[in-house]
Design a protein around this motif. Structure first.
Motif, PDB file in Angstrom:
ATOM      1  N   ASN A  24     -23.038 -46.333  51.917  1.00  0.00           N
ATOM      2  CA  ASN A  24     -22.285 -45.220  52.491  1.00  0.00           C
ATOM      3  C   ASN A  24     -20.865 -45.226  51.917  1.00  0.00           C
ATOM      4  O   ASN A  24     -20.542 -46.023  51.049  1.00  0.00           O
ATOM      5  CB  ASN A  24     -22.264 -45.319  54.024  1.00  0.00           C
ATOM      6  CG  ASN A  24     -21.744 -46.660  54.497  1.00  0.00           C
ATOM      7  OD1 ASN A  24     -21.069 -47.361  53.761  1.00  0.00           O
ATOM      8  ND2 ASN A  24     -22.053 -47.003  55.723  1.00  0.00           N
ATOM      9  N   PHE A  25     -20.036 -44.316  52.428  1.00  0.00           N
ATOM     10  CA  PHE A  25     -18.683 -44.181  51.905  1.00  0.00           C
ATOM     11  C   PHE A  25     -17.856 -45.433  52.134  1.00  0.00           C
ATOM     12  O   PHE A  25     -17.053 -45.821  51.278  1.00  0.00           O
ATOM     13  CB  PHE A  25     -17.971 -42.962  52.515  1.00  0.00           C
ATOM     14  CG  PHE A  25     -16.522 -42.920  52.158  1.00  0.00           C
ATOM     15  CD1 PHE A  25     -16.123 -42.596  50.866  1.00  0.00           C
ATOM     16  CD2 PHE A  25     -15.552 -43.238  53.089  1.00  0.00           C
ATOM     17  CE1 PHE A  25     -14.785 -42.583  50.516  1.00  0.00           C
ATOM     18  CE2 PHE A  25     -14.218 -43.220  52.743  1.00  0.00           C
ATOM     19  CZ  PHE A  25     -13.839 -42.896  51.454  1.00  0.00           C
ATOM     20  N   ASP A  26     -18.019 -46.083  53.287  1.00  0.00           N
ATOM     21  CA  ASP A  26     -17.233 -47.276  53.568  1.00  0.00           C
ATOM     22  C   ASP A  26     -17.497 -48.380  52.544  1.00  0.00           C
ATOM     23  O   ASP A  26     -16.564 -49.051  52.092  1.00  0.00           O
ATOM     24  CB  ASP A  26     -17.506 -47.786  54.985  1.00  0.00           C
ATOM     25  CG  ASP A  26     -16.955 -46.840  56.043  1.00  0.00           C
ATOM     26  OD1 ASP A  26     -15.959 -46.145  55.746  1.00  0.00           O
ATOM     27  OD2 ASP A  26     -17.517 -46.802  57.152  1.00  0.00           O
ATOM     28  N   ASP A  27     -18.750 -48.564  52.163  1.00  0.00           N
ATOM     29  CA  ASP A  27     -19.085 -49.553  51.133  1.00  0.00           C
ATOM     30  C   ASP A  27     -18.459 -49.171  49.784  1.00  0.00           C
ATOM     31  O   ASP A  27     -17.945 -50.017  49.061  1.00  0.00           O
ATOM     32  CB  ASP A  27     -20.599 -49.676  50.977  1.00  0.00           C
ATOM     33  CG  ASP A  27     -21.277 -50.221  52.222  1.00  0.00           C
ATOM     34  OD1 ASP A  27     -20.600 -50.877  53.030  1.00  0.00           O
ATOM     35  OD2 ASP A  27     -22.485 -49.976  52.381  1.00  0.00           O
ATOM     36  N   PHE A  28     -18.499 -47.891  49.460  1.00  0.00           N
ATOM     37  CA  PHE A  28     -17.904 -47.387  48.220  1.00  0.00           C
ATOM     38  C   PHE A  28     -16.398 -47.636  48.228  1.00  0.00           C
ATOM     39  O   PHE A  28     -15.824 -48.126  47.251  1.00  0.00           O
ATOM     40  CB  PHE A  28     -18.203 -45.888  48.092  1.00  0.00           C
ATOM     41  CG  PHE A  28     -17.772 -45.273  46.797  1.00  0.00           C
ATOM     42  CD1 PHE A  28     -18.576 -45.344  45.671  1.00  0.00           C
ATOM     43  CD2 PHE A  28     -16.561 -44.602  46.698  1.00  0.00           C
ATOM     44  CE1 PHE A  28     -18.187 -44.768  44.476  1.00  0.00           C
ATOM     45  CE2 PHE A  28     -16.165 -44.018  45.515  1.00  0.00           C
ATOM     46  CZ  PHE A  28     -16.976 -44.099  44.395  1.00  0.00           C
ATOM     47  N   HIS A  29     -15.760 -47.324  49.345  1.00  0.00           N
ATOM     48  CA  HIS A  29     -14.317 -47.489  49.484  1.00  0.00           C
ATOM     49  C   HIS A  29     -13.919 -48.958  49.360  1.00  0.00           C
ATOM     50  O   HIS A  29     -12.956 -49.292  48.655  1.00  0.00           O
ATOM     51  CB  HIS A  29     -13.877 -46.904  50.831  1.00  0.00           C
ATOM     52  CG  HIS A  29     -12.401 -46.779  50.984  1.00  0.00           C
ATOM     53  ND1 HIS A  29     -11.751 -47.156  52.116  1.00  0.00           N
ATOM     54  CD2 HIS A  29     -11.441 -46.319  50.140  1.00  0.00           C
ATOM     55  CE1 HIS A  29     -10.465 -46.941  51.982  1.00  0.00           C
ATOM     56  NE2 HIS A  29     -10.247 -46.427  50.786  1.00  0.00           N
ATOM     57  N   VAL A  30     -14.655 -49.829  50.011  1.00  0.00           N
ATOM     58  CA  VAL A  30     -14.368 -51.267  49.930  1.00  0.00           C
ATOM     59  C   VAL A  30     -14.539 -51.771  48.495  1.00  0.00           C
ATOM     60  O   VAL A  30     -13.744 -52.576  48.012  1.00  0.00           O
ATOM     61  CB  VAL A  30     -15.265 -52.054  50.917  1.00  0.00           C
ATOM     62  CG1 VAL A  30     -15.216 -53.545  50.647  1.00  0.00           C
ATOM     63  CG2 VAL A  30     -14.850 -51.767  52.342  1.00  0.00           C
ATOM     64  N   SER A  31     -15.544 -51.273  47.799  1.00  0.00           N
ATOM     65  CA  SER A  31     -15.769 -51.685  46.413  1.00  0.00           C
ATOM     66  C   SER A  31     -14.625 -51.240  45.508  1.00  0.00           C
ATOM     67  O   SER A  31     -14.180 -51.996  44.644  1.00  0.00           O
ATOM     68  CB  SER A  31     -17.077 -51.117  45.887  1.00  0.00           C
ATOM     69  OG  SER A  31     -18.158 -51.643  46.603  1.00  0.00           O
ATOM     70  N   ILE A  32     -14.137 -50.030  45.695  1.00  0.00           N
ATOM     71  CA  ILE A  32     -13.002 -49.535  44.911  1.00  0.00           C
ATOM     72  C   ILE A  32     -11.770 -50.385  45.193  1.00  0.00           C
ATOM     73  O   ILE A  32     -11.055 -50.808  44.269  1.00  0.00           O
ATOM     74  CB  ILE A  32     -12.720 -48.049  45.220  1.00  0.00           C
ATOM     75  CG1 ILE A  32     -13.869 -47.162  44.782  1.00  0.00           C
ATOM     76  CG2 ILE A  32     -11.406 -47.593  44.587  1.00  0.00           C
ATOM     77  CD1 ILE A  32     -14.025 -47.026  43.292  1.00  0.00           C
ATOM     78  N   LEU A  33     -11.498 -50.651  46.461  1.00  0.00           N
ATOM     79  CA  LEU A  33     -10.330 -51.473  46.811  1.00  0.00           C
ATOM     80  C   LEU A  33     -10.471 -52.892  46.273  1.00  0.00           C
ATOM     81  O   LEU A  33      -9.484 -53.510  45.864  1.00  0.00           O
ATOM     82  CB  LEU A  33     -10.122 -51.480  48.324  1.00  0.00           C
ATOM     83  CG  LEU A  33      -9.732 -50.136  48.938  1.00  0.00           C
ATOM     84  CD1 LEU A  33      -9.591 -50.271  50.440  1.00  0.00           C
ATOM     85  CD2 LEU A  33      -8.471 -49.587  48.318  1.00  0.00           C
ATOM     86  N   ASP A  34     -11.693 -53.399  46.242  1.00  0.00           N
ATOM     87  CA  ASP A  34     -11.942 -54.723  45.676  1.00  0.00           C
ATOM     88  C   ASP A  34     -11.627 -54.742  44.183  1.00  0.00           C
ATOM     89  O   ASP A  34     -11.069 -55.713  43.669  1.00  0.00           O
ATOM     90  CB  ASP A  34     -13.393 -55.131  45.925  1.00  0.00           C
ATOM     91  CG  ASP A  34     -13.672 -56.541  45.459  1.00  0.00           C
ATOM     92  OD1 ASP A  34     -12.860 -57.440  45.740  1.00  0.00           O
ATOM     93  OD2 ASP A  34     -14.727 -56.746  44.807  1.00  0.00           O
ATOM     94  N   ILE A  35     -11.977 -53.683  43.483  1.00  0.00           N
ATOM     95  CA  ILE A  35     -11.669 -53.591  42.046  1.00  0.00           C
ATOM     96  C   ILE A  35     -10.165 -53.633  41.831  1.00  0.00           C
ATOM     97  O   ILE A  35      -9.659 -54.376  40.982  1.00  0.00           O
ATOM     98  CB  ILE A  35     -12.277 -52.307  41.447  1.00  0.00           C
ATOM     99  CG1 ILE A  35     -13.795 -52.452  41.351  1.00  0.00           C
ATOM    100  CG2 ILE A  35     -11.683 -52.007  40.077  1.00  0.00           C
ATOM    101  CD1 ILE A  35     -14.508 -51.165  40.997  1.00  0.00           C
ATOM    102  N   PHE A  36      -9.418 -52.852  42.614  1.00  0.00           N
ATOM    103  CA  PHE A  36      -7.962 -52.844  42.460  1.00  0.00           C
ATOM    104  C   PHE A  36      -7.360 -54.185  42.851  1.00  0.00           C
ATOM    105  O   PHE A  36      -6.408 -54.652  42.228  1.00  0.00           O
ATOM    106  CB  PHE A  36      -7.346 -51.707  43.280  1.00  0.00           C
ATOM    107  CG  PHE A  36      -7.428 -50.384  42.585  1.00  0.00           C
ATOM    108  CD1 PHE A  36      -6.424 -49.989  41.721  1.00  0.00           C
ATOM    109  CD2 PHE A  36      -8.509 -49.548  42.766  1.00  0.00           C
ATOM    110  CE1 PHE A  36      -6.496 -48.775  41.057  1.00  0.00           C
ATOM    111  CE2 PHE A  36      -8.593 -48.341  42.113  1.00  0.00           C
ATOM    112  CZ  PHE A  36      -7.584 -47.951  41.251  1.00  0.00           C
ATOM    113  N   ASN A  37      -7.908 -54.815  43.870  1.00  0.00           N
ATOM    114  CA  ASN A  37      -7.429 -56.137  44.272  1.00  0.00           C
ATOM    115  C   ASN A  37      -7.657 -57.148  43.151  1.00  0.00           C
ATOM    116  O   ASN A  37      -6.786 -57.979  42.864  1.00  0.00           O
ATOM    117  CB  ASN A  37      -8.132 -56.578  45.554  1.00  0.00           C
ATOM    118  CG  ASN A  37      -7.540 -57.841  46.120  1.00  0.00           C
ATOM    119  OD1 ASN A  37      -6.382 -58.145  45.909  1.00  0.00           O
ATOM    120  ND2 ASN A  37      -8.347 -58.578  46.860  1.00  0.00           N
TER     121      ASN A  37
END
Length: 165
Positions: A36-49
């Protein structure tokens, strides 16, 4: 050599590096389970982190939530895995922005150490505050600098909070 490559628009070497990095990032992104979107959002933030923790000096700001929602909708609607990758890479290229420090932080970081040294020398001459001589300069100056930088950050957040509300 680097100047020639930059004048030529990056050259083949640059495009290969971008392709290699984008493939590695997408493979890591795809390895995470996205339902879902929350998993997508967490993955994007993980990439930036990961970018910010791996690259010394330079830090990147994550895109706003609205942009991530739009990218998720486009990514979800695309059935072809190659197109999904291309859309994802284009989203990252479009949304990755270098984090910038403001002038107040820079001025505070540069001006606080000499001001702290001058203040310490002045305070050491005041008879009631002779205890100040017990603190070494190597402890006092960095402490004053960090406190100055914290005060700039806190005052900015307070002022921005008042401006928003």
């Amino acid at each position: 050599m680097g100047m020639i490559m930059s004048l030529m628009g990056g050259g083949a070497m640059y495009s290969q590096m971008v392709s290699l990095v984008s493939t590695a990032v997408y493979d890591r992104f795809r390895a995470s389970e996205i339902k879902n979107f929350d998993d997508f959002h967490v993955s994007i933030l993980d990439i930036f982190n990961n970018f910010n923790s791996a690259l010394p000096g330079k830090h990147f700001d994550a895109p706003p939530r609205e942009e991530i929602e739009e990218a998720f909708k486009q990514w979800q609607e695309e059935p072809d895995s190659i197109k999904k990758k291309e859309n994802f890479v284009e989203f990252l290229k479009r949304s990755v922005k270098l984090s910038k420090t403001d002038n107040a932080t820079m001025i505070t970081g540069v001006m606080t150490p000499p001001a702290a040294m001058a203040a310490k020398r002045y305070i050491e001459n005041v008879p009631q505050l002779k205890l100040m001589k017990a603190f070494p300069d190597a402890v006092f100056v960095p402490t004053a600098t960090v406190l100055g930088l914290f005060s700039v950050q806190i005052s900015r957040k307070i002022l921005m909070g008042k401006m928003v509300s």
